[in-house]
Design an enzyme around this catalytic site. Sequence first.
Site, PDB file in Angstrom:
ATOM      1  N   CYS A   1       7.741  56.026 -17.843  1.00 54.50           N
ATOM      2  CA  CYS A   1       6.609  55.498 -18.593  1.00 54.50           C
ATOM      3  C   CYS A   1       5.308  56.007 -17.961  1.00 54.50           C
ATOM      4  O   CYS A   1       5.089  57.205 -17.883  1.00 54.50           O
ATOM      5  CB  CYS A   1       6.676  53.974 -18.683  1.00 54.50           C
ATOM      6  SG  CYS A   1       5.556  53.286 -19.935  1.00 54.50           S
TER       7      CYS A   1
ATOM      8  N   HIS B   1      11.804  53.517 -21.726  1.00 55.93           N
ATOM      9  CA  HIS B   1      12.194  52.612 -20.639  1.00 55.93           C
ATOM     10  C   HIS B   1      13.718  52.568 -20.543  1.00 55.93           C
ATOM     11  O   HIS B   1      14.365  51.802 -21.262  1.00 55.93           O
ATOM     12  CB  HIS B   1      11.658  51.205 -20.895  1.00 55.93           C
ATOM     13  CG  HIS B   1      10.194  51.065 -20.676  1.00 55.93           C
ATOM     14  ND1 HIS B   1       9.654  50.767 -19.446  1.00 55.93           N
ATOM     15  CD2 HIS B   1       9.142  51.197 -21.527  1.00 55.93           C
ATOM     16  CE1 HIS B   1       8.334  50.713 -19.547  1.00 55.93           C
ATOM     17  NE2 HIS B   1       8.005  50.969 -20.799  1.00 55.93           N
TER      18      HIS B   1
ATOM     19  N   GLU C   1      15.509  51.242 -18.294  1.00 58.60           N
ATOM     20  CA  GLU C   1      15.945  49.937 -17.794  1.00 58.60           C
ATOM     21  C   GLU C   1      16.015  48.881 -18.899  1.00 58.60           C
ATOM     22  O   GLU C   1      16.588  47.799 -18.700  1.00 58.60           O
ATOM     23  CB  GLU C   1      15.018  49.471 -16.661  1.00 58.60           C
ATOM     24  CG  GLU C   1      13.684  48.885 -17.067  1.00 58.60           C
ATOM     25  CD  GLU C   1      12.618  49.917 -17.441  1.00 58.60           C
ATOM     26  OE1 GLU C   1      11.445  49.517 -17.568  1.00 58.60           O
ATOM     27  OE2 GLU C   1      12.962  51.109 -17.617  1.00 58.60           O
TER      28      GLU C   1
END
Length: 203
Positions: free
Chosen positions: A80, A184, A186
């Site tokens: 990011c 992202h 995650e």
Amino acid sequence: MIGIIDYGLGNIRAFGNIYKRLGIPYFYVQKPEQLTQATKLILPGVGSFDFAMEKLNNSGMRDALDDLVLNQKMPVIGICVGMQIMANSSEEGESAGLGWIDATVRKIVVDNHRKNPLPHMGWNTISVKKESSLFLKIEDNPQFYFLHSYYFDCADSERLAVANYSHDFNCIVSKDNIYGIQCHPEKSHHNGVTLLKNFGEVC
């Protein structure tokens, strides 16, 4: 050993939890002398470009990171805003970036703000443009989670994958030992976990 850089930005615990489940050794890096314990690095980030650069420059780790990444060629992945600050500069702010990749961060241009409001937020399909070990065992036309208003404008030779939001934009890039991911991982369920696993084990 993966060093997750803790300079005050990004959900570093989420990355730690994923690598813990995968059984891949990791630790959180808060001081420059700890960087030598790592064999790979994750540079997370959220928020604005200038604020991220200020936090990283004030962390005391900047010079050591430049040496490890540019001279010693340690693999690093920026995520990011952690990806965006690898560029030379950003239209979002005034600060100079790390300059690890010859790129400029630009604001996303949309044709219809009602159809494509900013920030670009939510799930989007990525299209792989160049083979990379990051994509091993990842399904065709995978979806990842995004939250951003700016994109990474770099040479086509450094573009690994694109996504489309009104127009195509670079969402995964690489240059030698340096990787950048706008989405992202995650937050991207199994595709994100697989990508992080690939970085930890293969890249």
